[in-house]
Design an enzyme around this catalytic site. Structure first.
Site, PDB file in Angstrom:
ATOM      1  CD  GLU A 138      -2.942  -0.672  -0.198  1.00 47.18           C
ATOM      2  OE1 GLU A 138      -3.034   0.480  -0.620  1.00 47.18           O
ATOM      3  OE2 GLU A 138      -3.476  -1.640  -0.768  1.00 47.18           O
ATOM      4  CE1 TYR A 146      -6.939   2.915  -0.316  1.00 45.12           C
ATOM      5  CE2 TYR A 146      -4.584   3.093   0.155  1.00 45.12           C
ATOM      6  CZ  TYR A 146      -5.634   2.481  -0.506  1.00 45.12           C
ATOM      7  OH  TYR A 146      -5.389   1.415  -1.333  1.00 45.12           O
ATOM      8  CG  ASP A 200      -7.527   4.118  -4.300  1.00 43.47           C
ATOM      9  OD1 ASP A 200      -8.740   4.161  -4.652  1.00 43.47           O
ATOM     10  OD2 ASP A 200      -6.700   3.373  -4.840  1.00 43.47           O
TER      11      ASP A 200
END
Ligand code: SF4
Length: 360
Positions: free
Chosen positions: A53, A136, A154
């Site tokens: 991520e 997020y 996102d």
């Protein structure tokens, strides 16, 4: 469970469990057929997912793939990363840019070892409390690793949601962001709801944005959820999402020195926040004064936030006394140091030129 609509103008189907279930089923079936087989989608390891991520923020999938594999070879566990010196962490990240992400990953690994005994936390609030982990990223790790019902927004999801809602609010304002996060929350299935899973749903929504609901020319006729899309119905998908105007690009110049003594090169280790700990070519002194009539040995440009920087490197004399953060480095050691990416590019060109006796 009754869900509260994100705003009065949100499409009515969002409040109807059966229609949401139909949306989930169509999206899941499409994802099962068309979703890309990416390495971080094959794992439930929260550490590996956190690595992916952070790498994927501001960087494309194709660029991240080799870095992700190499990172997990060098630092296979949270403990391995937490124990590594920062210079090694930055070296492994070199080329991905935005080094704050590497530092945050390092800090998060240390916090997991120090505060959680090396065991990755399993609740959304604990994950969100890790250093450098925003809303997020916390949602992504919680849903992808533990299948928790944690929404994510996102850039890809924001675009899909803004079009599903036909959202006229700019998505880079607080009101726009609120509308997107509330929609993501309403739309997200609970684990096991109609056989759906937050892990699969979040991945599928991101994938829809990446593959079909692209910024330019969305492929609406191939879209599994076009019947639910308010922008498709209103033919406004080309105008969504709305964003407030970007800041104008500012041109900057950065003049550096190539100072070489036989097989040693004078370099500077950055202490400012932008590239802290990374090596770069020392600035040309006095600052802003290029040698009269001399052409740069190397010139290249690179983007930095809303700036466009021209990096020029001039040959310079060996200083009587290098500054405190400047050090001679043997050429043979240059590959082992972590460099700011534009300076690595300049250095590679300089080393090629260095074969020219006129530069030695
Ligand atoms: S119908 Fe088109 S605009 Fe709407 S979600 Fe699908 S791809 Fe995006």
């Amino acid at each position: 469970m009754a869900k509260i609509l994100p705003q009065p103008s949100a499409p009515g189907w969002l409040a109807e469990p059966k229609k949401r279930a139909a949306f989930h089923a169509l999206l899941a079936a499409w994802f099962a057929r068309h979703g890309r087989d990416l390495p971080w989608r094959r794992t439930h390891d929260p550490y590996a997912i956190l690595v992916s991520e952070l790498m994927l923020q501001q960087t494309q999938v194709a660029t991240v793939l080799p870095y992700y594999a190499r990172w997990l070879e060098i630092f296979p566990t949270v403990r391995a990363l937490a124990a590594a010196p920062e210079a090694e962490v930055l070296r492994a990240w070199e080329g991905l840019g935005y080094y704050a992400r590497a530092r945050n990953l390092h800090r998060a690994a240390k916090a997991i070892v120090e505060q959680h005994g090396g065991k990755f936390p399993r609740t959304l609030s604990e994950i969100a409390a890790l250093p450098g982990v925003g809303r997020y990223t916390a949602g992504a790790v919680a849903s992808f690793a533990f299948d928790l019902a944690a929404p994510i927004v996102d850039a890809n999801v924001a675009r899909v949601l803004a079009r599903l809602l036909d959202l006229a609010l700019p998505i880079n304002t607080a009101a726009g962001k609120n509308a997107l996060w509330s929609t993501a929350e309403v739309l997200l299935p609970d684990a096991g709801e109609n056989g759906a899973s937050p892990r699969c749903f979040n991945s599928a929504l991101m994938e829809l944005g990446a593959l079909l609901c692209r910024a330019r020319a969305p492929q609406c006729l191939l879209c599994p959820v076009r019947a639910f899309c308010a922008a498709f119905a209103a033919k406004t998908q080309g105008q969504r999402p709305v964003k407030t105007a970007r800041r104008a690009t500012v041109l900057l110049q950065e003049d550096c020195a190539w100072i070489c003594d036989r097989d040693r090169v004078l370099l500077q280790q950055e202490t400012g926040s932008r590239w802290r700990g990374l090596w770069k070519l020392p600035p040309l002194l006095p600052a802003g004064v290029s040698p009269p009539g001399e052409l740069p040995l190397v010139q290249l440009t690179y983007p930095f936030t809303h700036h466009r920087v021209t990096l020029r490197v001039f040959r310079a004399e060996i200083p009587h006394a290098p500054l405190a953060d400047q050090h001679w480095q043997p050429r043979a050691a240059l590959d082992t140091l972590a460099f700011a990416a534009p300076h690595r590019r300049a250095l590679r060109q300089l080393l090629k030129l260095h074969a020219d006796p006129a530069l030695t």
